[in-house]
Design a protein around this motif. Structure first.
Motif, PDB file in Angstrom:
ATOM      1  N   MET A  70      22.012  15.475  59.788  1.00  0.00           N
ATOM      2  CA  MET A  70      22.018  16.655  60.152  1.00  0.00           C
ATOM      3  C   MET A  70      21.481  16.908  61.655  1.00  0.00           C
ATOM      4  N   THR A  71      20.808  15.901  62.991  1.00  0.00           N
ATOM      5  CA  THR A  71      20.933  16.084  63.672  1.00  0.00           C
ATOM      6  C   THR A  71      22.292  16.258  64.687  1.00  0.00           C
ATOM      7  N   GLY A  72      23.098  15.891  64.668  1.00  0.00           N
ATOM      8  CA  GLY A  72      24.708  16.564  64.827  1.00  0.00           C
ATOM      9  C   GLY A  72      24.689  17.936  63.917  1.00  0.00           C
ATOM     10  N   CYS A  76      25.592  21.372  66.561  1.00  0.00           N
ATOM     11  CA  CYS A  76      26.477  22.107  66.595  1.00  0.00           C
ATOM     12  C   CYS A  76      26.244  23.626  66.287  1.00  0.00           C
ATOM     13  N   VAL A  77      25.138  24.575  65.802  1.00  0.00           N
ATOM     14  CA  VAL A  77      24.937  25.281  65.717  1.00  0.00           C
ATOM     15  C   VAL A  77      24.484  25.261  67.211  1.00  0.00           C
ATOM     16  N   GLY A  97      32.438  23.983  67.739  1.00  0.00           N
ATOM     17  CA  GLY A  97      30.668  23.163  67.492  1.00  0.00           C
ATOM     18  C   GLY A  97      31.310  22.288  66.321  1.00  0.00           C
ATOM     19  N   LEU A  98      32.266  22.086  64.861  1.00  0.00           N
ATOM     20  CA  LEU A  98      32.600  20.916  64.572  1.00  0.00           C
ATOM     21  C   LEU A  98      33.093  20.189  65.166  1.00  0.00           C
ATOM     22  N   ALA A  99      33.958  19.745  66.132  1.00  0.00           N
ATOM     23  CA  ALA A  99      33.985  19.118  67.039  1.00  0.00           C
ATOM     24  C   ALA A  99      33.084  17.946  67.717  1.00  0.00           C
ATOM     25  N   ILE A 103      30.993  14.825  67.056  1.00  0.00           N
ATOM     26  CA  ILE A 103      31.580  13.231  68.507  1.00  0.00           C
ATOM     27  C   ILE A 103      29.285  13.309  68.329  1.00  0.00           C
ATOM     28  N   SER A 104      28.439  14.504  68.498  1.00  0.00           N
ATOM     29  CA  SER A 104      27.525  13.701  68.168  1.00  0.00           C
ATOM     30  C   SER A 104      26.457  13.202  67.514  1.00  0.00           C
ATOM     31  N   ALA A 105      26.986  13.291  66.546  1.00  0.00           N
ATOM     32  CA  ALA A 105      26.189  12.339  65.188  1.00  0.00           C
ATOM     33  C   ALA A 105      26.708  10.933  64.932  1.00  0.00           C
ATOM     34  N   MET A 106      28.228  11.012  65.790  1.00  0.00           N
ATOM     35  CA  MET A 106      28.489   9.627  65.722  1.00  0.00           C
ATOM     36  C   MET A 106      27.567   9.050  67.304  1.00  0.00           C
ATOM     37  N   ALA A 107      27.452   9.890  68.113  1.00  0.00           N
ATOM     38  CA  ALA A 107      26.508   9.180  69.449  1.00  0.00           C
ATOM     39  C   ALA A 107      25.686   9.128  68.572  1.00  0.00           C
TER      40      ALA A 107
END
Length: 121
Positions: A70-72, A76-77, A97-99, A103-107
């Motif tokens: 959700m944070t990712g 993305c948005v 946005g998907l990429a 990346i942000s969710a995993m980070a």
């Protein structure tokens, strides 16, 4: 996973996505429509199905993990919005946005895991 569970996930997830789209398309207030467009349909169905099949503890683990996604999603948005404004290309903006979402969710997940490991030492 049983075929009935897969079918129920498919139906409930699809229904939530369709209802979110209908709300975003039909509501006269486009900002409110955007809120419905970001409805966490997959998360809700995942928690529901996990709770039904494996109990509250497993459902809670899914809900905790969805925080990263959700944070990712927020990242993305923002990425898609600015990419659309800069390029005007919706397909490129969505791919970017998907990429950035992944990346942000995993980070965020890795940062929290590293922080949690240090705190528990």
């Amino acid at each position: 996973m049983k075929p009935q569970e897969l079918l129920l996930r498919f139906f409930l997830g699809g229904l939530a996505v369709v209802l979110s789209y209908v709300a975003s398309a039909l509501l006269p207030w486009k900002a409110l429509g955007g809120i419905f467009a970001a409805f966490p349909a997959v998360m809700i169905v995942a928690v529901l199905m996990m709770g039904i099949s494996q109990g509250s503890d497993k459902a809670a683990a899914i809900a905790r993990g969805s925080v990263y996604g959700m944070t990712g999603c927020a990242v993305c948005v923002v990425t898609v919005l600015y990419a659309l404004q800069l390029t005007g290309l919706w397909s490129l903006s969505l791919l970017l946005g998907l990429a950035v979402w992944f990346i942000s969710a995993m980070a965020i997940y890795k940062i929290r895991a590293r922080f949690q490991t240090r705190v528990h030492r």
